[in-house]
Motif scaffolding. Sequence first.
Motif, PDB file in Angstrom:
ATOM      1  N   ALA A 126     -12.626  16.833  -0.746  1.00 48.88           N
ATOM      2  CA  ALA A 126     -12.371  15.459  -1.190  1.00 48.88           C
ATOM      3  C   ALA A 126     -11.334  14.782  -0.299  1.00 48.88           C
ATOM      4  O   ALA A 126     -11.480  13.607   0.076  1.00 48.88           O
ATOM      5  CB  ALA A 126     -11.897  15.462  -2.640  1.00 48.88           C
ATOM      6  N   HIS A 127     -10.299  15.535   0.068  1.00 52.48           N
ATOM      7  CA  HIS A 127      -9.264  14.992   0.950  1.00 52.48           C
ATOM      8  C   HIS A 127      -9.842  14.633   2.311  1.00 52.48           C
ATOM      9  O   HIS A 127      -9.532  13.582   2.891  1.00 52.48           O
ATOM     10  CB  HIS A 127      -8.141  16.020   1.104  1.00 52.48           C
ATOM     11  N   ASN A 128     -10.705  15.489   2.827  1.00 57.37           N
ATOM     12  CA  ASN A 128     -11.317  15.237   4.125  1.00 57.37           C
ATOM     13  C   ASN A 128     -12.164  13.957   4.105  1.00 57.37           C
ATOM     14  O   ASN A 128     -12.102  13.144   5.031  1.00 57.37           O
ATOM     15  CB  ASN A 128     -12.184  16.435   4.514  1.00 57.37           C
ATOM     16  N   LEU A 129     -12.941  13.767   3.031  1.00 57.40           N
ATOM     17  CA  LEU A 129     -13.786  12.578   2.923  1.00 57.40           C
ATOM     18  C   LEU A 129     -12.948  11.310   2.736  1.00 57.40           C
ATOM     19  O   LEU A 129     -13.239  10.256   3.310  1.00 57.40           O
ATOM     20  CB  LEU A 129     -14.757  12.739   1.759  1.00 57.40           C
ATOM     21  N   LEU A 130     -11.886  11.420   1.929  1.00 59.58           N
ATOM     22  CA  LEU A 130     -10.986  10.273   1.742  1.00 59.58           C
ATOM     23  C   LEU A 130     -10.317   9.893   3.054  1.00 59.58           C
ATOM     24  O   LEU A 130     -10.199   8.703   3.386  1.00 59.58           O
ATOM     25  CB  LEU A 130      -9.925  10.604   0.697  1.00 59.58           C
ATOM     26  N   ARG A 131      -9.893  10.888   3.783  1.00 58.61           N
ATOM     27  CA  ARG A 131      -9.201  10.617   5.048  1.00 58.61           C
ATOM     28  C   ARG A 131     -10.140   9.940   6.039  1.00 58.61           C
ATOM     29  O   ARG A 131      -9.737   9.051   6.801  1.00 58.61           O
ATOM     30  CB  ARG A 131      -8.663  11.931   5.621  1.00 58.61           C
ATOM     31  N   LEU A 132     -11.402  10.376   6.044  1.00 56.78           N
ATOM     32  CA  LEU A 132     -12.381   9.731   6.913  1.00 56.78           C
ATOM     33  C   LEU A 132     -12.561   8.259   6.525  1.00 56.78           C
ATOM     34  O   LEU A 132     -12.628   7.378   7.389  1.00 56.78           O
ATOM     35  CB  LEU A 132     -13.724  10.467   6.818  1.00 56.78           C
ATOM     36  N   TYR A 133     -12.622   8.010   5.226  1.00 56.71           N
ATOM     37  CA  TYR A 133     -12.770   6.633   4.746  1.00 56.71           C
ATOM     38  C   TYR A 133     -11.554   5.786   5.125  1.00 56.71           C
ATOM     39  O   TYR A 133     -11.698   4.653   5.625  1.00 56.71           O
ATOM     40  CB  TYR A 133     -12.969   6.621   3.233  1.00 56.71           C
ATOM     41  N   TRP A 134     -10.362   6.329   4.896  1.00 61.20           N
ATOM     42  CA  TRP A 134      -9.146   5.578   5.232  1.00 61.20           C
ATOM     43  C   TRP A 134      -9.057   5.312   6.734  1.00 61.20           C
ATOM     44  O   TRP A 134      -8.648   4.233   7.157  1.00 61.20           O
ATOM     45  CB  TRP A 134      -7.910   6.348   4.764  1.00 61.20           C
ATOM     46  N   GLN A 135      -9.455   6.317   7.527  1.00 61.67           N
ATOM     47  CA  GLN A 135      -9.414   6.150   8.980  1.00 61.67           C
ATOM     48  C   GLN A 135     -10.406   5.071   9.413  1.00 61.67           C
ATOM     49  O   GLN A 135     -10.100   4.215  10.254  1.00 61.67           O
ATOM     50  CB  GLN A 135      -9.744   7.485   9.662  1.00 61.67           C
ATOM     51  N   ALA A 136     -11.613   5.093   8.847  1.00 61.08           N
ATOM     52  CA  ALA A 136     -12.652   4.137   9.229  1.00 61.08           C
ATOM     53  C   ALA A 136     -12.285   2.715   8.851  1.00 61.08           C
ATOM     54  O   ALA A 136     -12.609   1.759   9.571  1.00 61.08           O
ATOM     55  CB  ALA A 136     -13.980   4.525   8.589  1.00 61.08           C
ATOM     56  N   SER A 137     -11.615   2.562   7.723  1.00 57.54           N
ATOM     57  CA  SER A 137     -11.267   1.219   7.246  1.00 57.54           C
ATOM     58  C   SER A 137      -9.899   0.763   7.714  1.00 57.54           C
ATOM     59  O   SER A 137      -9.438  -0.324   7.343  1.00 57.54           O
ATOM     60  CB  SER A 137     -11.322   1.190   5.712  1.00 57.54           C
ATOM     61  N   GLY A 138      -9.239   1.617   8.534  1.00 59.88           N
ATOM     62  CA  GLY A 138      -7.927   1.238   9.046  1.00 59.88           C
ATOM     63  C   GLY A 138      -6.841   1.221   7.991  1.00 59.88           C
ATOM     64  O   GLY A 138      -5.843   0.515   8.133  1.00 59.88           O
ATOM     65  N   GLN A 139      -7.005   2.015   6.924  1.00 61.45           N
ATOM     66  CA  GLN A 139      -6.037   2.023   5.827  1.00 61.45           C
ATOM     67  C   GLN A 139      -5.183   3.286   5.793  1.00 61.45           C
ATOM     68  O   GLN A 139      -4.535   3.563   4.791  1.00 61.45           O
ATOM     69  CB  GLN A 139      -6.784   1.890   4.492  1.00 61.45           C
ATOM     70  N   LEU A 140      -5.209   4.093   6.872  1.00 61.67           N
ATOM     71  CA  LEU A 140      -4.460   5.341   6.869  1.00 61.67           C
ATOM     72  C   LEU A 140      -2.975   5.083   7.134  1.00 61.67           C
ATOM     73  O   LEU A 140      -2.377   5.546   8.103  1.00 61.67           O
ATOM     74  CB  LEU A 140      -5.026   6.317   7.905  1.00 61.67           C
ATOM     75  N   GLN A 141      -2.388   4.282   6.268  1.00 58.35           N
ATOM     76  CA  GLN A 141      -0.970   3.941   6.340  1.00 58.35           C
ATOM     77  C   GLN A 141      -0.560   3.423   4.965  1.00 58.35           C
ATOM     78  O   GLN A 141      -1.388   3.222   4.083  1.00 58.35           O
ATOM     79  CB  GLN A 141      -0.739   2.870   7.409  1.00 58.35           C
ATOM     80  N   GLY A 142       0.724   3.213   4.792  1.00 60.50           N
ATOM     81  CA  GLY A 142       1.199   2.725   3.501  1.00 60.50           C
ATOM     82  C   GLY A 142       0.906   3.735   2.403  1.00 60.50           C
ATOM     83  O   GLY A 142       1.104   4.944   2.555  1.00 60.50           O
ATOM     84  N   MET A 143       0.367   3.261   1.272  1.00 61.51           N
ATOM     85  CA  MET A 143       0.068   4.135   0.140  1.00 61.51           C
ATOM     86  C   MET A 143      -1.024   5.147   0.478  1.00 61.51           C
ATOM     87  O   MET A 143      -0.981   6.286   0.010  1.00 61.51           O
ATOM     88  CB  MET A 143      -0.358   3.296  -1.069  1.00 61.51           C
ATOM     89  N   SER A 144      -1.985   4.743   1.296  1.00 66.51           N
ATOM     90  CA  SER A 144      -3.038   5.676   1.678  1.00 66.51           C
ATOM     91  C   SER A 144      -2.470   6.817   2.515  1.00 66.51           C
ATOM     92  O   SER A 144      -2.825   7.985   2.331  1.00 66.51           O
ATOM     93  CB  SER A 144      -4.140   4.954   2.462  1.00 66.51           C
ATOM     94  N   GLY A 145      -1.589   6.500   3.454  1.00 64.87           N
ATOM     95  CA  GLY A 145      -0.938   7.525   4.257  1.00 64.87           C
ATOM     96  C   GLY A 145      -0.081   8.444   3.407  1.00 64.87           C
ATOM     97  O   GLY A 145      -0.044   9.664   3.617  1.00 64.87           O
ATOM     98  N   PHE A 146       0.606   7.860   2.429  1.00 70.35           N
ATOM     99  CA  PHE A 146       1.421   8.636   1.509  1.00 70.35           C
ATOM    100  C   PHE A 146       0.538   9.587   0.685  1.00 70.35           C
ATOM    101  O   PHE A 146       0.843  10.773   0.539  1.00 70.35           O
ATOM    102  CB  PHE A 146       2.190   7.685   0.589  1.00 70.35           C
ATOM    103  N   ALA A 147      -0.574   9.065   0.161  1.00 66.22           N
ATOM    104  CA  ALA A 147      -1.501   9.897  -0.608  1.00 66.22           C
ATOM    105  C   ALA A 147      -2.109  10.986   0.265  1.00 66.22           C
ATOM    106  O   ALA A 147      -2.337  12.116  -0.192  1.00 66.22           O
ATOM    107  CB  ALA A 147      -2.599   9.027  -1.213  1.00 66.22           C
ATOM    108  N   ASP A 148      -2.371  10.678   1.538  1.00 64.95           N
ATOM    109  CA  ASP A 148      -2.916  11.650   2.478  1.00 64.95           C
ATOM    110  C   ASP A 148      -1.954  12.823   2.643  1.00 64.95           C
ATOM    111  O   ASP A 148      -2.353  13.989   2.587  1.00 64.95           O
ATOM    112  CB  ASP A 148      -3.168  10.970   3.821  1.00 64.95           C
TER     113      ASP A 148
END
Length: 375
Positions: free
Chosen positions: A53-75
């Motif tokens: 699940a973490h791997n799929l979420l990280r792919l989604y965040w990376q693709a949408s440019g959201q791998l920062q802020g709260m998404s980065g924290f959750a990652d």
Amino acid sequence: MWNDPIETWGPETASSMMLVILTLMIFISGRLYYTRRKKGYLSMTVSLILMLAHNLLRLYWQASGQLQGMSGFADDLLQVVTFVLINLGVYQLYNPTRRRHYLYFYGLIAVALGISAFHFYPPSGGSPEQAALLADLPLELYIFVLIFLCAYIITPLIGQQGKFQAMMTLYFARQTAHMVNLYLFQGEQKWLMLAEWFIPVIYATILFFLLFDRVVELMQAIYQSSITDGLTKVYNRKYFDKRVSQYIRLNLNVSVLFSDIDNFKKLNDTKGHHMGDEMLKQVASIMRQEADESGIVGRYGGEELVILLTDPDVKPAELAERIRKRIEEETIVTVSMGFSTYKKGLTGDKLIKQADEAMYKAKTTGKNKVVKFSA
């Protein structure tokens, strides 16, 4: 939208590979938990599902440019939880788990949750982006602490230590690449980004082989325990009978040697069952040493030990005499031995019975001797 092929295909390729590896591991560990109900398989299954699940979420965040802020924290937080649970599962594959062990591992997660509070209190000064990076720095550094802690504590307590150390080294390399890219290059160094994605693939592959090899080890142990005697470590009666029958069906020239420890009941009564067990182990060890390259040894029941002699160049009378003499010289007991050689028309049961009758004759005509069966 990614324009660079490296940025586009790198994460997608790595995620696809991770998906295959993790799915296979989830199936294996889930199946094992369903059939054996061992805690380690449950921990592995849960942690692998979370890792997927973490791997799929990280792919989604990376693709949408959201791998920062709260998404980065959750990652980062998901990474810590997954890492701890994976290590708990690996530990449980080799060790029984007490309540205190759960407290240790879950305590590591609790510490991570405490450290994560810094995310909500960023330091003042600098740009908002810099403040956010510094706020997550304690959790990023805590991952290094977990790597060294798990490597130091778990490695001596499990098998396959080389694989586990390789996993910890790879995780350290991945976290180093991540932090260097994030804090020195603002996440723009493409090759470091690819290292973040592909090192976990190698990590997961090694984890797969660790889990698979452990399953093979357990299957071998279960099979070995099903065909051997727990005390003497020689083959049990059922397996010995099976092997004799196999050789007889092939019409091979084999012999069966049947032995019985003399005055065994008296030994148990006077010196205790512990001494009786010790003598059984010593006698079995001597027989195994002498027959190691020419046949197999089994425990037929009580103080009775048997040998299936499969090497036609070894004479059963000479082998039996060597064993009898060594037992007399090296232990405090003696044995009576009888043997019989296969002749066409004999069944496996009959061949063993003949050797037993010869042993009985040795027992009733003075003990501590070798007798050949004669019709």
